[in-house]
Design a protein around this motif. Structure first.
Motif: not given
Length: 242
Positions: A57-63, A67-73, A206-209, A229-236
């Motif tokens: 795993x590695x961090x990518x994206x913005x959690x 979480x906002x876009x997928x349920x809204x789409x 389920x695990x936001x990967x 692994x989706x990064x919780x801190x916008x790739x920081x």
């Protein structure tokens, strides 16, 4: 030479994160049915463990964004892709990804800034790329316009890639989601040693990967897969991951 967004996508190597992976997690035998015009999507025969491994795993994206876009789409990638292709006569899909709407809508009222949209690039046989934005809630076309910075070489590269691709985006996604369940958020055509490759991102809520699956666009083989692994801190935190 001017480089269009499409030309940047159709790069001569897969993304760095895939090339840097020391273990190819997926190998597969050829899928005879994975070609344009075939009734069924391509399938792959496992040569071993074909599932993306959570250990790699590695961090990518913005959690928060996912979480906002997928349920809204409300419109899935394939419906949006059909809309985008239908907007430009004689075109084929090159790229589509889920993103936030910012501006540029030709419909009224325009969606609220930050609402989900599908940003697609489609191309005609001569390689001319059109960017089409599709509202991920209503399914309406928000904007459609040709790329203005393509030169002859750019168009030739796109046309060559599409001409070599025998597997459609829909077939590639069907194969990818057979390996990893989740929501498709990105599909685009890449180049690996001058061979076309579909890259598919699938988010597991389920695990936001995010699983990235690469499909050979000439025969439907699964070339490789990697879980991020989706990064919780916008790739920081990317540099902190081993």
């Amino acid at each position: 030479m001017n480089v269009s967004p499409s030309a940047r996508r159709l790069r001569v190597a897969l993304p760095t994160c895939l090339l840097a992976c020391t273990a190819l997690l997926v190998t597969a035998c050829s899928a005879d049915e994975g070609t344009k015009g075939s009734a069924a999507a391509p399938t792959a025969t496992d040569g071993g463990n074909s599932s993306p491994s959570p250990a790699d795993t590695e961090d990518t994206g913005d959690l928060a964004e996912l979480k906002a876009l997928i349920p809204a789409a409300k419109i899935t990638w394939d419906k949006a892709a059909d809309t985008a292709v239908g907007e430009v006569s004689g075109s084929e899909l090159v790229e589509i990804d889920l993103s936030r709407f910012q501006r540029g809508s030709t419909v009224s009222p325009a969606p609220s800034p930050g609402s989900p949209e599908w940003a697609a690039e489609v191309a005609t046989k001569d390689g001319t790329v059109h960017r089409v934005l599709v509202d991920a809630v209503s399914g309406k076309v928000l904007q459609s316009e040709p790329e203005t910075d393509q030169d002859a070489d750019d168009k030739s590269a796109v046309a060559d890639m599409l001409g070599k691709a025998e597997v459609t985006a829909e077939q590639a996604v069907k194969t990818a989601t057979g390996k990893q369940q989740g929501t498709v958020t990105d599909v685009h055509l890449d180049s690996d040693d001058n061979a076309p490759v579909w890259s598919v991102d699938i988010v597991d809520q389920n695990d936001w990967t995010v699983a990235n699956v690469a499909i050979d666009a000439t025969n439907g083989k699964v070339l490789r897969a990697q879980v991020h692994q989706v990064d919780k801190d916008n790739d920081d935190n990317q540099d902190d991951q081993g």
